[in-house]
Design a protein around this motif. Structure first.
Motif, PDB file in Angstrom:
ATOM      1  N   THR A 130       0.862  -1.173   0.000  1.00 11.05           N
ATOM      2  CA  THR A 130       0.000   0.000   0.000  1.00 11.05           C
ATOM      3  C   THR A 130       0.902   1.227   0.000  1.00 11.05           C
ATOM      4  N   GLU A 131       0.589   2.085  -0.878  1.00 11.36           N
ATOM      5  CA  GLU A 131       1.409   3.292  -0.980  1.00 11.36           C
ATOM      6  C   GLU A 131       1.027   4.247   0.119  1.00 11.36           C
ATOM      7  N   GLN A 132       2.050   4.802   0.742  1.00 16.94           N
ATOM      8  CA  GLN A 132       1.818   5.780   1.795  1.00 16.94           C
ATOM      9  C   GLN A 132       2.238   7.149   1.288  1.00 16.94           C
ATOM     10  N   GLY A 133       1.559   8.177   1.787  1.00 20.64           N
ATOM     11  CA  GLY A 133       1.855   9.532   1.354  1.00 20.64           C
ATOM     12  C   GLY A 133       0.562  10.307   1.202  1.00 20.64           C
ATOM     13  N   PHE A 134       0.684  11.460   0.612  1.00 24.90           N
ATOM     14  CA  PHE A 134      -0.475  12.323   0.447  1.00 24.90           C
ATOM     15  C   PHE A 134      -0.956  12.277  -0.988  1.00 24.90           C
ATOM     16  N   SER A 135      -2.240  12.372  -1.127  1.00 28.91           N
ATOM     17  CA  SER A 135      -2.786  12.415  -2.478  1.00 28.91           C
ATOM     18  C   SER A 135      -2.627  13.840  -3.015  1.00 28.91           C
ATOM     19  N   LEU A 136      -2.778  13.985  -4.298  1.00 32.65           N
ATOM     20  CA  LEU A 136      -2.667  15.291  -4.936  1.00 32.65           C
ATOM     21  C   LEU A 136      -3.700  16.258  -4.362  1.00 32.65           C
ATOM     22  N   LEU A 137      -4.892  15.784  -4.121  1.00 31.52           N
ATOM     23  CA  LEU A 137      -5.947  16.631  -3.566  1.00 31.52           C
ATOM     24  C   LEU A 137      -5.572  17.135  -2.177  1.00 31.52           C
ATOM     25  N   GLU A 138      -5.028  16.273  -1.352  1.00 32.00           N
ATOM     26  CA  GLU A 138      -4.614  16.696  -0.015  1.00 32.00           C
ATOM     27  C   GLU A 138      -3.510  17.755  -0.081  1.00 32.00           C
ATOM     28  N   MET A 139      -2.577  17.571  -0.989  1.00 36.32           N
ATOM     29  CA  MET A 139      -1.483  18.534  -1.156  1.00 36.32           C
ATOM     30  C   MET A 139      -2.037  19.886  -1.636  1.00 36.32           C
ATOM     31  N   MET A 140      -2.982  19.871  -2.559  1.00 38.25           N
ATOM     32  CA  MET A 140      -3.549  21.115  -3.068  1.00 38.25           C
ATOM     33  C   MET A 140      -4.301  21.861  -1.974  1.00 38.25           C
ATOM     34  N   VAL A 141      -5.046  21.165  -1.153  1.00 36.45           N
ATOM     35  CA  VAL A 141      -5.767  21.790  -0.038  1.00 36.45           C
ATOM     36  C   VAL A 141      -4.769  22.423   0.933  1.00 36.45           C
ATOM     37  N   ALA A 142      -3.688  21.730   1.229  1.00 34.51           N
ATOM     38  CA  ALA A 142      -2.672  22.268   2.136  1.00 34.51           C
ATOM     39  C   ALA A 142      -2.032  23.537   1.556  1.00 34.51           C
ATOM     40  N   VAL A 143      -1.742  23.556   0.269  1.00 28.50           N
ATOM     41  CA  VAL A 143      -1.138  24.731  -0.369  1.00 28.50           C
ATOM     42  C   VAL A 143      -2.101  25.917  -0.346  1.00 28.50           C
ATOM     43  N   VAL A 144      -3.370  25.665  -0.597  1.00 25.58           N
ATOM     44  CA  VAL A 144      -4.365  26.749  -0.566  1.00 25.58           C
ATOM     45  C   VAL A 144      -4.471  27.326   0.844  1.00 25.58           C
TER      46      VAL A 144
END
Length: 160
Positions: free
Chosen positions: A7-21
């Motif tokens: 299982t891949e661990q890490g953040f999804s692109l959506l989570e990263m975009m929300v954090a940047v906003v």
């Protein structure tokens, strides 16, 4: 034989975009608050410089009651003020300090107009030591040009 699932661990692109906003919004709020407090600090420094110059003028007037009674003495003192102000450039790198004579009497106003785009407010100091902060240069010009005493300023100018 056992099969191991990776299982891949890490953040999804959506989570990263929300954090940047969210970080962008917080940065905008912080920068706006910082520039407001920085301008208030610069205005206080400008007022201190104007008060120092006003003390010099007052001392000179006590020593010579006819001081500033002629156009020649007014011009001489304007030149002297320009040479004396802010040797450390803590104020003059953001504000232009001038000695103004708005009418024919011996009345004068010391002014600190912003000389950089990031500063908008103006500090005025009357010869009796009354300080006023105006929101814009236009409001300061109206106040200086009127017969209204600085200590009764209203609207876009307030006691400081």
């Amino acid at each position: 034989m056992m099969c191991h699932k990776h299982t891949e661990q890490g953040f999804s692109l959506l989570e990263m975009m929300v954090a940047v906003v969210i970080l962008g919004i917080l940065a905008t709020i912080v920068v706006q608050n910082y520039t407001h407090y920085a301008e208030e600090g610069d205005l206080a420094s400008a007022r201190s410089e104007l008060m120092r110059i006003n003390q010099d003028l007052t001392r000179r007037k006590v020593a010579d009651p006819n001081f500033l009674s002629t156009d020649a003495s007014k011009t001489e003192w304007q030149t002297e003020v320009a040479e004396k102000i802010d040797k450390e450039k803590m104020v003059t790198d953001k504000y232009s300090i001038e000695l103004l004579f708005p009418d024919e009497r011996r009345f004068y106003v010391l002014s600190a107009y912003p000389s950089v785009e990031s500063r908008k407010q103006v500090v005025l100091l009357g010869e009796k030591g009354e300080a006023v902060k105006c929101k814009t240069a236009d409001a300061a010009n109206v106040l200086v040009g009127s017969a209204t005493p600085l200590n009764s300023a209203s609207g876009n100018c307030e006691p400081f």
